[in-house]
Design a protein around this motif. Sequence first.
Motif, PDB file in Angstrom:
ATOM      1  N   ALA A 177       0.832  -1.208   0.000  1.00  0.00           N
ATOM      2  CA  ALA A 177       0.000   0.000   0.000  1.00  0.00           C
ATOM      3  C   ALA A 177       0.866   1.256   0.000  1.00  0.00           C
ATOM      4  CB  ALA A 177      -0.933  -0.011   1.209  1.00  0.00           C
ATOM      5  N   SER A 206       3.950   1.553  -1.047  1.00  0.00           N
ATOM      6  CA  SER A 206       4.653   1.672  -2.330  1.00  0.00           C
ATOM      7  C   SER A 206       3.719   2.187  -3.418  1.00  0.00           C
ATOM      8  CB  SER A 206       5.225   0.312  -2.734  1.00  0.00           C
ATOM      9  OG  SER A 206       6.122  -0.177  -1.752  1.00  0.00           O
ATOM     10  N   MET A 207       2.474   1.704  -3.435  1.00  0.00           N
ATOM     11  CA  MET A 207       1.545   2.088  -4.491  1.00  0.00           C
ATOM     12  C   MET A 207       1.179   3.566  -4.414  1.00  0.00           C
ATOM     13  SD  MET A 207       1.091  -0.460  -6.479  1.00  0.00           S
ATOM     14  CE  MET A 207       2.790  -0.946  -6.131  1.00  0.00           C
ATOM     15  N   ILE A 208       0.946   4.073  -3.192  1.00  0.00           N
ATOM     16  CA  ILE A 208       0.572   5.484  -3.100  1.00  0.00           C
ATOM     17  C   ILE A 208       1.760   6.372  -3.443  1.00  0.00           C
ATOM     18  CG2 ILE A 208       1.104   5.845  -0.667  1.00  0.00           C
ATOM     19  CD1 ILE A 208      -1.979   7.111  -2.629  1.00  0.00           C
ATOM     20  N   LEU A 236      -3.836   3.520  -7.651  1.00  0.00           N
ATOM     21  CA  LEU A 236      -4.759   3.879  -6.574  1.00  0.00           C
ATOM     22  C   LEU A 236      -5.641   2.691  -6.191  1.00  0.00           C
ATOM     23  CD1 LEU A 236      -5.857   7.464  -7.706  1.00  0.00           C
ATOM     24  CD2 LEU A 236      -4.172   6.838  -5.977  1.00  0.00           C
ATOM     25  N   PHE A 278      -3.671   0.289  -4.026  1.00  0.00           N
ATOM     26  CA  PHE A 278      -3.553   0.899  -2.695  1.00  0.00           C
ATOM     27  C   PHE A 278      -4.830   0.677  -1.889  1.00  0.00           C
ATOM     28  CE2 PHE A 278      -4.595   4.737  -0.199  1.00  0.00           C
ATOM     29  CZ  PHE A 278      -3.607   4.652   0.771  1.00  0.00           C
ATOM     30  N   CYS A 289      -5.246  -3.060  -0.861  1.00  0.00           N
ATOM     31  CA  CYS A 289      -4.403  -3.485   0.253  1.00  0.00           C
ATOM     32  C   CYS A 289      -4.930  -2.952   1.584  1.00  0.00           C
ATOM     33  CB  CYS A 289      -2.967  -3.031   0.026  1.00  0.00           C
ATOM     34  SG  CYS A 289      -2.144  -3.877  -1.347  1.00  0.00           S
TER      35      CYS A 289
END
Length: 442
Positions: free
Chosen positions: A73, A75-77, A120, A123, A126
């Motif tokens: 999460a 890393s994705m944001i 997004l 994110f 997760c």
Amino acid sequence: MADRISSGALGKLAVSLRSSFWFLPGCIVLASIGLAVGLVTLDRQSGSGAGQRGEALWAVGADGARELMATIAGSMITVAGVVFSITIVALAQASTQYTSRVLRNFMRDRGNQVVLGVFLGVFAYCLCVMRTITGSEGEGFVPQVAVTSGLGLALVAVAFLVFFIHHVAASIQSGAIAHGIAADTLCTIDALFPDPLEGDDAVPAHEAGDGLHWHPVTASQMGYIERVDYEALLAFARERDVVVRMEASLGDFASPDLPIASIGTARAPGVGDLHRLAGMYAIDSYRTIEQDVAFGIRQLVDVALKALSPAINDSTTAVTSLDYLSLLLRRLAGRRVRPRPLRDAQGLRVLPAGPGFDRLLALAFDQILENAHGNTTVLLRLLRALDEVRGGTTSPARHRLLDARRAVVAEVARRTAPDSDARRRIEAQLAGAIAGDDTTGA
């Protein structure tokens, strides 16, 4: 009220949603949340989320699963922020290098919207899965299928990141920008002007609605006309037994002080009818290409003008724009461009307004000619473009129009030729010789 919403407001909303940076990513986020809920429910029902680790290849304990979801999460944001920053830089670069009118093409790009939505979405996925993990090692609930799927989605997101970097690098090149504009414009041409030209496309005098008393209809707000619901105009005219005449075309600027249409009738229409008719026009602060062929041509011209400016001085990009302008004008040359009057069994009902071929031809070439004095490469491509457009029609009227425009370009080319070699190439082009490689865009 329903008619106004269905004709003007809904058309405007559809265009806005398609070119927004939030609608498609928002849908992907909602789908990701739904996927998380569904997989967690599957884990609960199948018993795969029991506290024991089991022998599954990807099985992890509660602490490991929670840490994995939190890492993905975060890393994705972070990557979503990087993607957004890259997109803003690309928009600024396109606005500076080409024209601000191509920015909505980037915003409408499905690739950019999907990539932002994927990051997004992962994110949000997760976060939803992480909050269902309870207990610690050996106890509690760990949705193994959902956690494993989260890891798989993270790997998919990495692939989207690689795609995005390549996509942005390719999409800001002048050839890609011109190609995208031309492709959208060609689709609009085929949708709006499917009929081949037969004779002259001017509106006959007996179809001009003479003899009626005309009552002006002003716009409900200021801005540019994006869309017009022609079917709603026809239905309104039939219902009220009147004739509607458009006073402004697609892409024209409208304001509450100027009429956008007129109602031809023997008696004055009511205020409600005026508001209803005005609601059939979608008006906003920018133009769109869905019904506005002139806007597609305008964008290509702006790219060429920016390239010819002293600050940029990029003749190749200008020639590339002329390549696509030639294609568009050649397609238009053989079509009936002016919209046909709409009628029913009782006679004339709607007199649409739209630019004729002469206006579109002037829009495509006049400003480029004004800024190409002394630029032999661009002037030669202009001459070739006019010859190519001329070959797309058999109309004597359009041949005369193109010949007159060609004579003007020839006069400017001869007068501003910088040297004898340039004059020789110009005369060769005017004589019909094949142009050299320096008139070909890249």
